[in-house]
Write a protein that holds these residues in place. Sequence first.
Motif, mmCIF file in Angstrom:
data_model
loop_
_atom_site.group_PDB
_atom_site.id
_atom_site.type_symbol
_atom_site.label_atom_id
_atom_site.label_comp_id
_atom_site.label_asym_id
_atom_site.label_seq_id
_atom_site.Cartn_x
_atom_site.Cartn_y
_atom_site.Cartn_z
ATOM 1 N N SER A 81 34.400 34.176 23.763
ATOM 2 C CA SER A 81 34.181 33.033 24.649
ATOM 3 C C SER A 81 34.233 33.487 26.106
ATOM 4 N N PRO A 82 33.582 32.742 27.007
ATOM 5 C CA PRO A 82 33.645 33.079 28.434
ATOM 6 C C PRO A 82 35.083 33.135 28.950
ATOM 7 N N TYR A 83 35.956 32.258 28.414
ATOM 8 C CA TYR A 83 37.356 32.244 28.834
ATOM 9 C C TYR A 83 38.038 33.567 28.508
ATOM 10 N N THR A 84 37.836 34.046 27.297
ATOM 11 C CA THR A 84 38.454 35.310 26.883
ATOM 12 C C THR A 84 37.948 36.467 27.728
ATOM 13 N N VAL A 85 36.649 36.480 27.983
ATOM 14 C CA VAL A 85 36.053 37.549 28.789
ATOM 15 C C VAL A 85 36.617 37.526 30.202
ATOM 16 N N MET A 86 36.640 36.329 30.809
ATOM 17 C CA MET A 86 37.123 36.194 32.172
ATOM 18 C C MET A 86 38.582 36.624 32.299
ATOM 19 N N LEU A 87 39.418 36.128 31.386
ATOM 20 C CA LEU A 87 40.844 36.420 31.457
ATOM 21 C C LEU A 87 41.109 37.914 31.289
ATOM 22 N N THR A 88 40.355 38.555 30.423
ATOM 23 C CA THR A 88 40.537 39.987 30.190
ATOM 24 C C THR A 88 40.084 40.806 31.390
ATOM 25 N N ILE A 89 38.958 40.428 32.001
ATOM 26 C CA ILE A 89 38.449 41.155 33.166
ATOM 27 C C ILE A 89 39.434 41.080 34.333
ATOM 28 N N ASN A 90 40.193 39.983 34.415
ATOM 29 C CA ASN A 90 41.188 39.856 35.477
ATOM 30 C C ASN A 90 42.333 40.854 35.338
ATOM 31 N N MET A 91 42.369 41.564 34.213
ATOM 32 C CA MET A 91 43.379 42.600 34.019
ATOM 33 C C MET A 91 43.002 43.908 34.709
ATOM 34 N N GLU A 92 41.759 44.011 35.201
ATOM 35 C CA GLU A 92 41.293 45.267 35.808
ATOM 36 C C GLU A 92 42.187 45.756 36.939
ATOM 37 N N PRO A 93 42.539 44.921 37.940
ATOM 38 C CA PRO A 93 43.416 45.419 39.011
ATOM 39 C C PRO A 93 44.777 45.872 38.491
ATOM 40 N N ILE A 94 45.299 45.172 37.475
ATOM 41 C CA ILE A 94 46.601 45.539 36.918
ATOM 42 C C ILE A 94 46.515 46.898 36.246
ATOM 43 N N TYR A 95 45.488 47.093 35.414
ATOM 44 C CA TYR A 95 45.288 48.394 34.782
ATOM 45 C C TYR A 95 45.130 49.490 35.842
ATOM 46 N N GLY A 96 44.326 49.202 36.859
ATOM 47 C CA GLY A 96 44.057 50.194 37.899
ATOM 48 C C GLY A 96 45.293 50.601 38.663
ATOM 49 N N ILE A 97 46.122 49.614 39.037
ATOM 50 C CA ILE A 97 47.350 49.914 39.787
ATOM 51 C C ILE A 97 48.325 50.712 38.926
ATOM 52 N N ILE A 98 48.448 50.351 37.652
ATOM 53 C CA ILE A 98 49.332 51.096 36.750
ATOM 54 C C ILE A 98 48.850 52.533 36.574
ATOM 55 N N LEU A 99 47.536 52.704 36.363
ATOM 56 C CA LEU A 99 46.975 54.049 36.220
ATOM 57 C C LEU A 99 47.184 54.877 37.485
ATOM 58 N N ALA A 100 47.017 54.240 38.651
ATOM 59 C CA ALA A 100 47.205 54.947 39.916
ATOM 60 C C ALA A 100 48.644 55.422 40.079
ATOM 61 N N LEU A 101 49.594 54.589 39.681
ATOM 62 C CA LEU A 101 51.007 54.964 39.757
ATOM 63 C C LEU A 101 51.313 56.146 38.837
ATOM 64 N N ILE A 102 50.659 56.156 37.667
ATOM 65 C CA ILE A 102 50.874 57.250 36.717
ATOM 66 C C ILE A 102 50.270 58.553 37.229
ATOM 67 N N VAL A 103 49.038 58.478 37.752
ATOM 68 C CA VAL A 103 48.306 59.688 38.167
ATOM 69 C C VAL A 103 48.788 60.220 39.513
ATOM 70 N N PHE A 104 48.963 59.325 40.494
ATOM 71 C CA PHE A 104 49.264 59.775 41.860
ATOM 72 C C PHE A 104 50.725 59.566 42.273
ATOM 73 N N LYS A 105 51.496 58.929 41.419
ATOM 74 C CA LYS A 105 52.944 58.770 41.599
ATOM 75 C C LYS A 105 53.328 58.241 42.983
ATOM 76 N N ASP A 106 54.052 59.034 43.772
ATOM 77 C CA ASP A 106 54.628 58.565 45.038
ATOM 78 C C ASP A 106 53.573 58.087 46.031
ATOM 79 N N ASN A 107 52.366 58.646 45.969
ATOM 80 C CA ASN A 107 51.319 58.233 46.914
ATOM 81 C C ASN A 107 50.888 56.783 46.725
#
Length: 297
Positions: free
Chosen positions: A236-262
């Motif tokens: 459904s469009p709702y499921t797609v939209m809600l999941t896509i909104n996770m992109e910044p969260i995934y990105g910030i978590i990945l950045a913390l893992i890869v670049f740590k203190d920076n």
Amino acid sequence: MLGDKLRSYLHLHFIVFIWGFTAVIGKLITLDALPLVWYRMGIAVILVYLYARFTKTSLKVEWKTLAGFLFAGLIIAMHWFTFFKAIKVSNISVTLACLSTGAFFTSLLEPLLYGRKVIWYEVLFGLFVIGGLYIIFSFEGDYLYGILLALSSAFLSATFSVINGKYAVKYNATQVSFWELLGGVFFLSVYLLFAGSFTTEFFVLTAQDWTWLIVLATFCTAYAFIASVKVMKFLSPYTVMLTINMEPIYGIILALIVFKDNEHMSPAFYFGAAIILTTVILNGVIKNYPKKKLKEI
């Protein structure tokens, strides 16, 4: 059918995870933002063309439509340029937090371009977004240039989404993506040509940059775009939209893992970012909740 939905849901999360990883790849690539986007779009347009040939998808469109596709390509090229430039001058966390304001900009643009009424809760959510941005601005003043670039990127992304919304219904996804990517490459090439940037050094890249560029163009651009269209057949469009909104969260978590203190920011930044992200998700929940009718003003 349940199996198809579950597979599509997991596939969508994988796609969003890939989109979140785009920011990390942009940071890993040593190229400046403009050549980075040129290479990304150039490689991706070749891949989409090969995919069209493989699937025997026609790329023919009317001249008037072609002009619209090329203009949309310019918009997405500028979006990616300001996105990667923001990452280069600030960091991934700041860029992705500000990029979340794209939904707010879309709520402002849709009434102007589609002639619909302003919705009261979008105005309220817009005030929350401004509040979150104010907190980030107040405590992360060193990243002012990056914040402004990221907000510009969010506005361009919203503009592209609103323009592309009309094309997505009428035309094949492969058709649209090919001409838009080609349009972006064309306009960037014209600028780089007149700026005298096409030197020998421009085409000399390290093996690491080539590797990450191919990953960026292949998985994060060509594959992710086409795959995201396919999963929408089962979700459904709702499921797609809600999941896509996770992109910044995934990105910030990945950045913390890869670049740590920076990538570690002040508590106030995460508070401001949480306000923006929560607002974006709530906006999507209310928009797609079938049992709730909201009045327009």
